[in-house]
Design a protein around this motif. Sequence first.
Motif, PDB file in Angstrom:
ATOM      1  N   LEU A 205      73.755  29.151  34.688  1.00 55.13           N
ATOM      2  CA  LEU A 205      72.712  28.412  33.958  1.00 55.13           C
ATOM      3  C   LEU A 205      71.387  29.167  34.002  1.00 55.13           C
ATOM      4  CD1 LEU A 205      73.430  24.849  35.359  1.00 55.13           C
ATOM      5  CD2 LEU A 205      73.670  25.528  32.995  1.00 55.13           C
ATOM      6  N   PRO A 206      70.577  29.023  32.942  1.00 55.85           N
ATOM      7  CA  PRO A 206      69.244  29.647  32.981  1.00 55.85           C
ATOM      8  C   PRO A 206      68.408  29.030  34.102  1.00 55.85           C
ATOM      9  CG  PRO A 206      69.707  28.653  30.819  1.00 55.85           C
ATOM     10  CD  PRO A 206      70.835  28.288  31.711  1.00 55.85           C
ATOM     11  N   ASP A 207      67.438  29.791  34.595  1.00 59.97           N
ATOM     12  CA  ASP A 207      66.654  29.362  35.762  1.00 59.97           C
ATOM     13  C   ASP A 207      66.062  27.972  35.584  1.00 59.97           C
ATOM     14  OD1 ASP A 207      67.259  31.910  36.233  1.00 59.97           O
ATOM     15  OD2 ASP A 207      65.204  32.649  36.473  1.00 59.97           O
ATOM     16  N   THR A 208      65.526  27.718  34.366  1.00 61.82           N
ATOM     17  CA  THR A 208      64.839  26.445  34.140  1.00 61.82           C
ATOM     18  C   THR A 208      65.798  25.265  34.230  1.00 61.82           C
ATOM     19  OG1 THR A 208      65.122  27.006  31.839  1.00 61.82           O
ATOM     20  CG2 THR A 208      62.904  27.245  32.733  1.00 61.82           C
ATOM     21  N   LEU A 209      67.011  25.455  33.706  1.00 61.20           N
ATOM     22  CA  LEU A 209      67.987  24.370  33.747  1.00 61.20           C
ATOM     23  C   LEU A 209      68.565  24.191  35.133  1.00 61.20           C
ATOM     24  CD1 LEU A 209      70.117  24.670  30.498  1.00 61.20           C
ATOM     25  CD2 LEU A 209      68.454  22.954  31.117  1.00 61.20           C
ATOM     26  N   LEU A 210      68.686  25.303  35.844  1.00 65.02           N
ATOM     27  CA  LEU A 210      69.334  25.271  37.150  1.00 65.02           C
ATOM     28  C   LEU A 210      68.576  24.359  38.120  1.00 65.02           C
ATOM     29  CD1 LEU A 210      71.727  26.443  38.677  1.00 65.02           C
ATOM     30  CD2 LEU A 210      70.276  28.330  39.399  1.00 65.02           C
ATOM     31  N   GLU A 211      67.242  24.436  38.076  1.00 66.66           N
ATOM     32  CA  GLU A 211      66.446  23.619  38.982  1.00 66.66           C
ATOM     33  C   GLU A 211      66.695  22.131  38.725  1.00 66.66           C
ATOM     34  OE1 GLU A 211      62.304  24.471  39.162  1.00 66.66           O
ATOM     35  OE2 GLU A 211      62.000  23.051  40.811  1.00 66.66           O
ATOM     36  N   SER A 212      66.711  21.758  37.428  1.00 65.82           N
ATOM     37  CA  SER A 212      66.945  20.359  37.095  1.00 65.82           C
ATOM     38  C   SER A 212      68.379  19.960  37.429  1.00 65.82           C
ATOM     39  CB  SER A 212      66.624  20.163  35.618  1.00 65.82           C
ATOM     40  OG  SER A 212      67.505  19.284  35.027  1.00 65.82           O
ATOM     41  N   GLU A 213      69.327  20.886  37.234  1.00 65.24           N
ATOM     42  CA  GLU A 213      70.738  20.607  37.522  1.00 65.24           C
ATOM     43  C   GLU A 213      70.949  20.377  39.029  1.00 65.24           C
ATOM     44  OE1 GLU A 213      72.778  20.447  34.923  1.00 65.24           O
ATOM     45  OE2 GLU A 213      74.446  19.844  36.195  1.00 65.24           O
ATOM     46  N   THR A 218      62.799  13.674  36.937  1.00 60.81           N
ATOM     47  CA  THR A 218      62.412  12.301  36.618  1.00 60.81           C
ATOM     48  C   THR A 218      62.113  12.226  35.127  1.00 60.81           C
ATOM     49  OG1 THR A 218      60.152  12.863  37.154  1.00 60.81           O
ATOM     50  CG2 THR A 218      61.414  11.776  38.874  1.00 60.81           C
ATOM     51  N   LYS A 219      62.152  11.012  34.622  1.00 63.86           N
ATOM     52  CA  LYS A 219      61.887  10.798  33.200  1.00 63.86           C
ATOM     53  C   LYS A 219      60.489  11.320  32.870  1.00 63.86           C
ATOM     54  CE  LYS A 219      61.957   7.016  29.895  1.00 63.86           C
ATOM     55  NZ  LYS A 219      62.151   5.603  29.699  1.00 63.86           N
ATOM     56  N   GLY A 220      60.408  12.142  31.835  1.00 61.64           N
ATOM     57  CA  GLY A 220      59.112  12.656  31.402  1.00 61.64           C
ATOM     58  C   GLY A 220      58.661  13.897  32.139  1.00 61.64           C
ATOM     59  N   ALA A 221      59.527  14.448  33.017  1.00 57.29           N
ATOM     60  CA  ALA A 221      59.128  15.635  33.785  1.00 57.29           C
ATOM     61  C   ALA A 221      58.885  16.821  32.853  1.00 57.29           C
ATOM     62  CB  ALA A 221      60.203  15.984  34.811  1.00 57.29           C
ATOM     63  N   GLY A 224      61.922  16.388  26.531  1.00 60.50           N
ATOM     64  CA  GLY A 224      63.364  16.129  26.417  1.00 60.50           C
ATOM     65  C   GLY A 224      63.939  15.417  27.624  1.00 60.50           C
ATOM     66  N   ALA A 225      63.165  15.277  28.689  1.00 61.96           N
ATOM     67  CA  ALA A 225      63.663  14.550  29.867  1.00 61.96           C
ATOM     68  C   ALA A 225      63.461  13.060  29.617  1.00 61.96           C
ATOM     69  CB  ALA A 225      62.924  15.003  31.123  1.00 61.96           C
ATOM     70  N   ASP A 226      64.426  12.448  28.896  1.00 63.13           N
ATOM     71  CA  ASP A 226      64.224  11.054  28.494  1.00 63.13           C
ATOM     72  C   ASP A 226      64.818  10.058  29.483  1.00 63.13           C
ATOM     73  OD1 ASP A 226      66.773  11.744  27.982  1.00 63.13           O
ATOM     74  OD2 ASP A 226      66.812  11.133  25.878  1.00 63.13           O
ATOM     75  N   HIS A 227      65.412  10.557  30.541  1.00 65.70           N
ATOM     76  CA  HIS A 227      65.894   9.651  31.586  1.00 65.70           C
ATOM     77  C   HIS A 227      65.909  10.377  32.932  1.00 65.70           C
ATOM     78  CE1 HIS A 227      69.490  11.813  30.239  1.00 65.70           C
ATOM     79  NE2 HIS A 227      69.934  11.664  31.469  1.00 65.70           N
ATOM     80  N   ASP A 263      65.069  20.216  55.883  1.00 66.70           N
ATOM     81  CA  ASP A 263      64.803  18.796  56.104  1.00 66.70           C
ATOM     82  C   ASP A 263      65.764  17.853  55.394  1.00 66.70           C
ATOM     83  OD1 ASP A 263      63.905  19.171  53.570  1.00 66.70           O
ATOM     84  OD2 ASP A 263      61.778  19.071  54.055  1.00 66.70           O
ATOM     85  N   LYS A 264      66.741  18.398  54.611  1.00 69.77           N
ATOM     86  CA  LYS A 264      67.755  17.587  53.917  1.00 69.77           C
ATOM     87  C   LYS A 264      67.134  16.582  52.951  1.00 69.77           C
ATOM     88  CE  LYS A 264      71.369  19.202  56.224  1.00 69.77           C
ATOM     89  NZ  LYS A 264      72.413  19.949  55.586  1.00 69.77           N
ATOM     90  N   VAL A 265      65.964  16.914  52.427  1.00 68.37           N
ATOM     91  CA  VAL A 265      65.313  16.022  51.463  1.00 68.37           C
ATOM     92  C   VAL A 265      65.212  16.749  50.123  1.00 68.37           C
ATOM     93  CG1 VAL A 265      63.180  14.790  50.888  1.00 68.37           C
ATOM     94  CG2 VAL A 265      64.013  14.784  53.231  1.00 68.37           C
ATOM     95  N   VAL A 266      65.588  16.039  49.054  1.00 62.34           N
ATOM     96  CA  VAL A 266      65.551  16.628  47.726  1.00 62.34           C
ATOM     97  C   VAL A 266      64.346  16.074  46.973  1.00 62.34           C
ATOM     98  CG1 VAL A 266      66.763  16.745  45.511  1.00 62.34           C
ATOM     99  CG2 VAL A 266      68.052  16.832  47.622  1.00 62.34           C
ATOM    100  N   TYR A 267      63.573  16.966  46.359  1.00 63.81           N
ATOM    101  CA  TYR A 267      62.451  16.532  45.517  1.00 63.81           C
ATOM    102  C   TYR A 267      62.795  16.829  44.068  1.00 63.81           C
ATOM    103  CZ  TYR A 267      59.758  15.976  49.763  1.00 63.81           C
ATOM    104  OH  TYR A 267      59.328  15.562  50.984  1.00 63.81           O
ATOM    105  N   PRO A 268      63.153  15.799  43.259  1.00 62.82           N
ATOM    106  CA  PRO A 268      63.477  16.063  41.851  1.00 62.82           C
ATOM    107  C   PRO A 268      62.265  16.611  41.110  1.00 62.82           C
ATOM    108  CG  PRO A 268      64.153  13.849  42.489  1.00 62.82           C
ATOM    109  CD  PRO A 268      63.317  14.370  43.587  1.00 62.82           C
ATOM    110  N   LEU A 269      62.537  17.332  40.059  1.00 57.18           N
ATOM    111  CA  LEU A 269      61.492  17.923  39.229  1.00 57.18           C
ATOM    112  C   LEU A 269      60.581  16.816  38.698  1.00 57.18           C
ATOM    113  CD1 LEU A 269      61.501  20.956  38.559  1.00 57.18           C
ATOM    114  CD2 LEU A 269      62.415  20.380  36.335  1.00 57.18           C
ATOM    115  N   GLY A 270      59.295  16.946  38.914  1.00 52.06           N
ATOM    116  CA  GLY A 270      58.336  15.963  38.393  1.00 52.06           C
ATOM    117  C   GLY A 270      58.151  14.768  39.291  1.00 52.06           C
ATOM    118  N   SER A 271      58.759  14.813  40.488  1.00 52.12           N
ATOM    119  CA  SER A 271      58.618  13.658  41.378  1.00 52.12           C
ATOM    120  C   SER A 271      57.975  14.082  42.691  1.00 52.12           C
ATOM    121  CB  SER A 271      60.000  13.056  41.646  1.00 52.12           C
ATOM    122  OG  SER A 271      59.932  12.160  42.721  1.00 52.12           O
ATOM    123  N   THR A 272      57.142  13.205  43.212  1.00 52.70           N
ATOM    124  CA  THR A 272      56.544  13.495  44.513  1.00 52.70           C
ATOM    125  C   THR A 272      57.329  12.801  45.608  1.00 52.70           C
ATOM    126  OG1 THR A 272      55.067  11.662  44.076  1.00 52.70           O
ATOM    127  CG2 THR A 272      54.180  13.871  43.716  1.00 52.70           C
TER     128      THR A 272
END
Lengths: 469, 112
Positions: A205-213, A218-221, A224-227, A263-272
């Motif tokens: 996957l391209p770098d940009t998609l890989l991070e989200s994958e 989060t919605k609006g990150a 096209g991130a509609d959910h 730390d086993k914690v995941v931070y989704p793209l666009g989320s704090t």
Amino acid sequence: MPAIDPAIITTLLSDRDSLSAMLDELPLGVAIMDSQGTLILVNKTYETLTGVDRSRVLGLKCLHSLRCDFCMTDCPLMTGWKKMGAVSVEANIVSRDRSKVLVRLTVAPLLSDGGELRGVVETITSRTTHSLNSVATGVFGLGDLVGRSPQIEKIFTMVPSIAQTDSSVLITGETGTGKDLLAEEIHNASARSDGPFVKVNCGALPDTLLESELFGHTKGAFTGADHNKPGRFRMAHGGTLFLTEIGDLPLPLQVKLLSFLDDKVVYPLGSTKGFHTDVRVIVATHRDLEAMVGFKQFRQDLLYRLNVIRLHLPPLRDRGEDIFLLQDHFLKMLQTRFGKKVEGFSDNAKALLQSYPYPGNVRELRNLIEYAVNFCDGKLIRTRHLPGYLLQPAPGPGAPQPESAPPDMQPPAPAAGPIAAQPQNWNDMQRAMILDALVKSGGRKQQAAAILGWGRSTLWRKMKQHGIS
Amino acid sequence: MEKILIPLLDNDVAPRFDLATDVLIVTIPRETSRRESLEEKVVVLDHASAESICRLAISENVHTVICAGIEAKYHDFLQWKGTKVVDDVCGPVDTVLDAYHDKRLVPGSCLY
């Protein structure tokens, strides 16, 4: 032991958010329905197994969400629950990625004090098996991995103890050596085997998609991130995340992976807000990560973090007699699959298969045999049934080296070696076979002819043809 | 005119393509503002089979298959044969057909 306060448990179970959070920690899919079969709550593993987004299925009838064969024919709610007891069956579902998944489905009623049906709890666990690939060919295997060479046996003996830990595993080896299978076997042998095994190819996957994958968004990150998307790390909760081609992971994501491993914690793209996930990470690569560290292509600290347990799968050409074992294994498996009655290989075909260097390793051997089984019109696979390129000159030095990116920085490959002396065409190959047989037989032609599977006169004729005196 | 095939479970889109025994084949006119069926028939299969529905779709020259859960091999086969597949759809058939006519139906639509 501290006393359990029933009030706390009752509060936890009656508060929707607490209950949902608690169910999310379970390694099996759970759905809670009302007495009509309408979904009220599903957990994270349910989402992983079915591929649904919980926000879109709550309020739907169970069968439209789960798409299970049992629900369409024998659902206790639809057929009238007679004994009001739990029902447990082997069933299959069609997930949102259009694959059929075998599951163990348990449906249990939630009854009021008066024995009245108030709701239903449903659990699902994956029972995925590779039925077409699993043919019992003997005891020389671990799941789908087959071999009895010392290097492979050593790995087989290590797997059960590795599986019992939660440490990161780094699997190295050339392409086609079975890194994916080994990762899956480690997962299957572990206590996480009831949880999901999620595989991500970091190079696909391209770098940009890989991070989200990987980490979700989060919605609006971004446009096209509609959910909200959970990401593979959260989907693998309670199970194993297998990152293949880790050498292709871009540097910014290496930092994020390192942070997760700490730390086993995941931070989704666009989320704090971070999400804690219980995931075991197994990574694999065919690249030389140490060399990549030297070229500043791979973070040294990440390598140390991943390199807790390291398993190296040897290339097929170094596995000696395993070639024969794998030939027979694949032949048996493929003749079952294609319904062909192929009994074995001719001596020439065997010799040709043995002499080939297999740059694509076990995967290439399997493909060769699949080709041969497809084209074989008799009971024995002969050289004419094998792909023509086996008789072509081997490209370059033959044996591929572990790659380190970028390619132009790799050290020059040795110009000559044992592989460079491989036969270049069928004539050379035949000549080499004759000489080899003569050496083995100590010059006795009768014995050499027997080794080659020829008559004495054929050997004599071929020796004359090749100018061997 | 466009032929649409929908596997049924009662009046809803069947949750599974391979387990539906009733199949609705509906012919609708294209390019009209009103959705009307020119022809509508329900084929009852003697047993549930994804292969049978695929064969039916091909023999009936169906343009579009609207369904819920379908395995990749049947999805890819139908697309390879030139049949458009809108999958992962759930809802009552009439609502689904209205949404399709209004060009609102996309894979993943839930119309309950």
